[in-house]
Design a protein around this motif. Structure first.
Motif, PDB file in Angstrom:
ATOM      1  N   GLN A   1     -33.477-108.488  28.055  1.00  0.00           N
ATOM      2  CA  GLN A   1     -34.589-109.357  27.715  1.00  0.00           C
ATOM      3  C   GLN A   1     -34.097-110.747  27.348  1.00  0.00           C
ATOM      4  OE1 GLN A   1     -38.010-107.742  27.404  1.00  0.00           O
ATOM      5  NE2 GLN A   1     -38.432-109.846  27.977  1.00  0.00           N
TER       6      GLN A   1
ATOM      7  N   SER B   1     -41.399-106.149  31.548  1.00  0.00           N
ATOM      8  CA  SER B   1     -40.891-104.866  32.039  1.00  0.00           C
ATOM      9  C   SER B   1     -39.399-104.678  31.831  1.00  0.00           C
ATOM     10  CB  SER B   1     -41.197-104.715  33.539  1.00  0.00           C
ATOM     11  OG  SER B   1     -42.571-104.813  33.793  1.00  0.00           O
TER      12      SER B   1
ATOM     13  N   LEU C   1     -43.397 -96.681  27.927  1.00  0.00           N
ATOM     14  CA  LEU C   1     -43.047 -98.047  28.328  1.00  0.00           C
ATOM     15  C   LEU C   1     -44.057 -98.616  29.314  1.00  0.00           C
ATOM     16  CD1 LEU C   1     -39.194 -97.553  28.797  1.00  0.00           C
ATOM     17  CD2 LEU C   1     -40.302 -98.872  26.974  1.00  0.00           C
TER      18      LEU C   1
ATOM     19  N   SER D   1     -40.460 -93.330  29.727  1.00  0.00           N
ATOM     20  CA  SER D   1     -40.990 -94.231  30.752  1.00  0.00           C
ATOM     21  C   SER D   1     -42.510 -94.310  30.707  1.00  0.00           C
ATOM     22  CB  SER D   1     -40.527 -93.801  32.145  1.00  0.00           C
ATOM     23  OG  SER D   1     -41.142 -92.585  32.535  1.00  0.00           O
TER      24      SER D   1
ATOM     25  N   GLY E   1     -34.113-101.700  30.544  1.00  0.00           N
ATOM     26  CA  GLY E   1     -32.872-101.618  29.779  1.00  0.00           C
ATOM     27  C   GLY E   1     -32.817-100.384  28.896  1.00  0.00           C
ATOM     28  N   VAL E   2     -33.944-100.043  28.266  1.00  0.00           N
ATOM     29  CA  VAL E   2     -33.990 -98.834  27.434  1.00  0.00           C
ATOM     30  C   VAL E   2     -33.631 -97.609  28.266  1.00  0.00           C
ATOM     31  CG1 VAL E   2     -35.514 -97.292  26.133  1.00  0.00           C
ATOM     32  CG2 VAL E   2     -35.658 -99.770  25.783  1.00  0.00           C
TER      33      VAL E   2
ATOM     34  N   GLY F   1     -32.055 -99.258  23.470  1.00  0.00           N
ATOM     35  CA  GLY F   1     -32.736-100.439  22.928  1.00  0.00           C
ATOM     36  C   GLY F   1     -31.905-101.711  22.990  1.00  0.00           C
TER      37      GLY F   1
ATOM     38  N   PHE G   1     -37.311-105.120  29.371  1.00  0.00           N
ATOM     39  CA  PHE G   1     -36.845-104.417  28.172  1.00  0.00           C
ATOM     40  C   PHE G   1     -36.882-102.909  28.402  1.00  0.00           C
ATOM     41  CE2 PHE G   1     -37.954-102.094  24.291  1.00  0.00           C
ATOM     42  CZ  PHE G   1     -36.833-102.367  23.509  1.00  0.00           C
ATOM     43  N   GLY G   2     -37.983-102.423  28.958  1.00  0.00           N
ATOM     44  CA  GLY G   2     -38.101-100.996  29.234  1.00  0.00           C
ATOM     45  C   GLY G   2     -37.065-100.509  30.216  1.00  0.00           C
TER      46      GLY G   2
ATOM     47  N   GLY H   1     -31.895-102.979  26.427  1.00  0.00           N
ATOM     48  CA  GLY H   1     -33.163-103.632  26.721  1.00  0.00           C
ATOM     49  C   GLY H   1     -33.236-105.026  26.120  1.00  0.00           C
TER      50      GLY H   1
END
Length: 444
Positions: free
Chosen positions: A237, A48, A88, A85, A53-54, A230, A50-51, A233
């Motif tokens: 990550q 989760s 994601l 979202s 962070g995006v 990105g 990474f999303g 994210g």
């Protein structure tokens, strides 16, 4: 900075305290349940973060639009965040499904894997509200409107504690589900959070949420937002991945090592919430200054954030170094688990200052739209410096859990120093507002 950072810190502490409550309540069930929550929550965040962070692309996008007084750009940012979202959440849900085989492949304790896998499965319904809450939180934060988020988090903590009491221990006629019950409590609490913040802040959010703007679905601006978020994210990550790999390695050392690690990392994460909140405030205030063309204000906001975050972490480091036993006993009374935690907590005290500086520095850079450099720095610091030291100290030199954590400390120190140097370089240049849509920054 203090006026904005304080409510953000309250929110961050509130979010973290939900995890602390889970850990404490499950910790009094059994070491297996405690380790399962550690492993299950580790897996959830691994798929989760990474999303999350995006979606932090909303920090500079919305904050700079607020600074420029561009209402149209604020609405576009919020709505695009909601669209991203949903995608994601679908991806994260699919990644949570194969928990059992992946945990087995990662050689986690056999008695812990089935419980941790069930924890992951019951977390799936909570992925969509998790990401939607991030969208509303980042947007309101960037507007400087923190009251709805603070009220939501306070209420969610009460609900989460009650649901843990019911579902973990089997009160009010519910079955005693241990770690799995804690997973259900988190899922229900996430749905409550997104509905509550939307309800409380509807008067603020309505002009930006409705009506749906057709240009929100334009591919190029969406890709620009993803390219901006990105790297954040990937950075999160990589950072979380480094801590996660250490957690996996702890699992190789046994259930007791994993449980003790969970206590120490939970405590360190709790203190980390303060500079994380200062980091968010720094991103907002730096973004506001850039949006209104105030380079000097952006530099003042950056300096204030670094001073606040660093000072607090010096104080928390002293507490962790002086009172490891007292702090560990809040989480568990198991003697073996307690011994591991007491050994690890002072190491956390050592890396506190570096951890605070690196997260605030990342927020400062995010505020000006510089998201790629922190990503590269994380690769260098955590994976090329910290991780090899963890492996050598933890396994080859026989340092065990403490050796693994010294690698983390080394990586954090490297990342902090690299990011501070990057701030010095970037703030010596001209600071300009981000461009997401084709038309001018002032809107159509």
């Amino acid at each position: 900075m203090v006026r904005l950072a304080l409510p953000i810190v309250v929110v961050q502490l509130g979010l973290m305290s939900m995890g602390v409550a889970d850990t404490i309540m499950v910790g009094h069930v059994s070491p297996v349940d405690l380790a399962a929550v550690a492993l299950g929550s580790l897996y959830f965040w691994a798929v989760s973060i990474f999303g999350m962070g995006v979606l932090m692309a909303l920090d500079p996008v919305v904050a700079q639009a607020v600074g420029a007084g561009d209402e149209v750009a604020i609405g576009r940012g919020v709505q695009r965040g909601g669209l991203i979202s949903a995608v994601l959440a679908l991806v994260a849900s699919l990644l949570l499904l194969p928990a059992t085989p992946l945990l087995i492949v990662l050689r986690q304790p056999p008695d812990v894997v089935p419980v941790a896998a069930r924890y992951c499965l019951v977390s799936i319904p909570g992925t969509l509200p998790f990401f939607l809450f991030v969208v509303f939180r980042q947007s309101l934060q960037a507007m400087g409107r923190m009251r709805p988020i603070v009220l939501t988090i306070l209420a969610a903590n009460v609900l989460n504690l009650f649901l843990n009491w019911v579902l973990v221990y089997g009160n009010l006629g519910a079955p005693a589900m241990g770690a799995v019950g804690s997973g259900w409590a988190s899922t229900f609490s996430r749905w409550f959070m997104v509905l509550a913040v939307l309800g409380i802040a509807w008067g603020l959010l309505r002009p930006y949420v409705a009506p749906i703007r057709p240009e929100v679905f334009s591919v190029r601006p969406l890709l620009r937002m993803i390219r901006l978020g990105g790297p954040v994210g990937i950075q999160l990550q990589l950072e979380f991945g480094a801590f996660g790999v250490i957690g996996i390695m702890m699992g190789w050392l046994g259930t007791i090592a994993m449980a003790g690690h969970q206590v120490a990392i939970n405590l360190a994460s709790l203190t980390f919430m303060v500079p994380l909140g200062v980091s968010a405030a720094s991103a907002v205030l730096v973004g506001h200054a850039v949006g209104r063309g105030d380079a000097a204000g952006a530099r003042r906001a950056a300096g204030s954030g670094l001073a606040l975050g660093g000072t607090f972490m010096v104080g928390s480091a002293v507490l962790l170094l002086l009172f490891p036993g007292l702090l560990a006993r809040v989480y568990t009374s198991e003697a073996d688990v307690l011994a591991v935690a007491v050994a690890l907590i002072p190491v956390a005290g050592v890396f506190q200052v570096f951890d605070g500086l690196q997260v605030v520095a990342s927020g400062v850079l995010r505020g000006i739209g510089d998201t790629r450099a922190p990503m590269v720095v994380n690769v260098l610091g955590f994976w090329l410096i910290g991780m090899p030291i963890s492996v050598v100290f933890g396994f080859r030199l026989g340092g065990g859990p403490i050796g693994l954590w010294w690698g983390l400390a080394s990586g954090l120190a490297a990342v902090a120093l690299f990011l501070l140097a990057r701030i010095r370089i970037r703030f010596a240049r001209e600071l300009t507002r981000l461009t997401i849509d084709e038309e001018s920054a002032d809107g159509p």
